[in-house]
Design an enzyme around this catalytic site. Structure first.
Site, PDB file in Angstrom:
ATOM      1  N   HIS A 166      -7.818  -5.256   9.714  1.00  0.00           N
ATOM      2  CA  HIS A 166      -7.447  -4.976   8.327  1.00  0.00           C
ATOM      3  C   HIS A 166      -6.099  -5.604   7.980  1.00  0.00           C
ATOM      4  CE1 HIS A 166      -5.301  -1.166   9.846  1.00  0.00           C
ATOM      5  NE2 HIS A 166      -4.363  -1.783   9.155  1.00  0.00           N
TER       6      HIS A 166
ATOM      7  N   GLU B 226      -9.868  -2.022   4.916  1.00  0.00           N
ATOM      8  CA  GLU B 226     -10.585  -1.774   6.164  1.00  0.00           C
ATOM      9  C   GLU B 226     -11.854  -2.638   6.242  1.00  0.00           C
ATOM     10  OE1 GLU B 226      -9.078  -0.183   8.318  1.00  0.00           O
ATOM     11  OE2 GLU B 226      -8.445   1.833   7.775  1.00  0.00           O
TER      12      GLU B 226
ATOM     13  N   ASP C 198       0.821  -1.207   0.000  1.00  0.00           N
ATOM     14  CA  ASP C 198       0.000   0.000   0.000  1.00  0.00           C
ATOM     15  C   ASP C 198       0.854   1.256   0.000  1.00  0.00           C
ATOM     16  OD1 ASP C 198       0.921  -0.264   2.688  1.00  0.00           O
ATOM     17  OD2 ASP C 198      -0.915  -1.295   3.229  1.00  0.00           O
TER      18      ASP C 198
ATOM     19  N   ASN D 133      -8.315  -3.503  13.954  1.00  0.00           N
ATOM     20  CA  ASN D 133      -9.683  -3.726  13.478  1.00  0.00           C
ATOM     21  C   ASN D 133      -9.760  -4.862  12.459  1.00  0.00           C
ATOM     22  OD1 ASN D 133      -8.553  -2.573  11.204  1.00  0.00           O
ATOM     23  ND2 ASN D 133      -9.913  -0.790  11.145  1.00  0.00           N
TER      24      ASN D 133
END
EC number: 3.5.99.6
Length: 259
Positions: A138, A143, A67, A136
Site C-alpha cells: 500500500h 490497501e 492520510d 502489503n
C-alpha cells in the site's frame, strides 16, 4: 521508474532529502505531499537539518498529508495531524497555515474528502510527493484492491496494516479501523514522486511494485505509470529485485541534472 539502491537507511534518507531540497530550492513555494508512518522519518530528519542550517528554506512551502485516521482526536499523539506537526511542520520551519491534513473527525466524510481534493487543486498541485510503502504494497492507506484511479476517500484498514501500526499505540485494539487517504489517482497527479523503503520486511512489496505487473493487489505498482517516480531503497529492501546490477549502473551513470 528510477531505482536507487543505497547501502542503508541513512543513505536513503540523504538521497531522498537531496531530491526534495532541490525542488524547494528551485521553487520556494513548492507544494510537498507528506507521507506519514516510519519510512520517511529519516528523510524528514535530514530536511530538518537543512532547515536548521539555513541550507534550504521551507518557510514559503506548503504541504498536504497523505492520510489521517478516522475518529481519534487531533491532539492524540498518533493522529497524523500531530505527527506531521511534530516531525515536519515545526522541524522544517513551515507555516502551519500552509500544512493540511485530511479531517478524520468530520461529520460529513465524503464532503471532507471532496474539500481536500479541491484544496490540493487550488494550491496548484503537488510538486513532489513523498511516499513510504507498506509490507502489503500500500501507499498512503490505499490497501490492496484499491482502484488505480481512486481519489481521497475513506478506507477500511486491513488486519495486517493495523497490526503493523499497533507498535505506535498501547494495543492493537487502540488502532483505528478506518482512515481517510489520498487516492492513487490523487497521488499520481503529483509532478514528481520519491518513495523510500528500508528493511527486509519491505523487500517483497518493493519487488512487486517495481518489477511485478501493475495490479490493484499491489497499489504501489501504479507508480510504474508515473513519468518521474524515484524509488530509494536500502540493500535489505532491494533483496528481492532481480535487476539490481542494471539499476545501479543506470543511476551511477546518469548525469547529475537528470537525477
Amino acid at each position: 521508474m528510477e531505482i536507487v539502491i543505497v547501502p542503508d537507511s541513512a543513505a536513503g534518507a540523504r538521497v531522498a532529502a537531496r531530491l526534495i531540497a532541490r525542488v524547494v530550492t528551485a521553487k520556494p513555494t513548492a507544494v510537498l505531499g507528506l507521507a506519514t508512518g516510519s519510512s520517511p522519518l529519516g528523510t524528514y530528519a535530514e530536511l530538518a537539518e537543512q532547515a536548521t542550517s539555513g541550507t534550504t528554506d521551507f518557510s514559503a512551502a506548503s504541504g498536504f498529508a497523505l492520510d489521517e485516521y478516522v475518529g481519534i482526536p487531533a491532539e492524540h499523539p498518533q493522529s497524523y495531524a500531530a505527527v506531521i506537526d511534530r516531525e515536519v511542520t515545526r522541524r522544517l520551519g513551515m507555516d502551519p497555515a500552509r500544512v493540511h491534513v485530511p479531517d478524520g473527525r468530520a461529520t460529513e466524510i465524503p464532503a471532507a474528502c471532496d474539500a481536500y481534493e479541491a484544496a490540493i487543486r487550488a494550491s496548484g498541485g503537488v510538486d513532489i510527493q513523498i511516499l513510504g510503502i507498506g509490507a502489503n504494497g500500500h501507499i498512503g492507506f490505499n490497501e490492496p484492491s484499491s482502484s488505480l484511479s481512486s481519489r481521497t476517500r475513506i478506507k477500511t484498514l486491513t488486519p495486517r496494516t493495523r497490526a503493523d501500526n499497533a507498535r505506535f499505540f498501547d494495543s492493537l485494539d487502540d488502532v483505528p479501523t478506518h482512515c481517510l487517504t489520498q487516492g492513487l489517482g490523487t497521488i499520481m497527479d503529483a509532478r514528481r514522486i520519491v518513495l523510500v523503503a528500508q528493511g527486509s520486511a519491505k523487500a517483497a512489496a518493493v519487488a512487486a511494485a517495481v518489477e511485478g505487473p501493475v495490479s490493484a493487489m499491489c497499489p504501489a505498482s501504479v507508480l510504474q505509470f508515473h513519468p518521474h517516480a524515484t524509488v530509494v531503497v536500502d540493500e535489505a529492501a532491494a533483496a528481492d529485485l532481480t535487476l539490481t546490477d542494471y539499476y545501479r549502473h543506470t543511476y551511477d551513470n546518469k548525469p547529475d541534472w537528470q537525477i
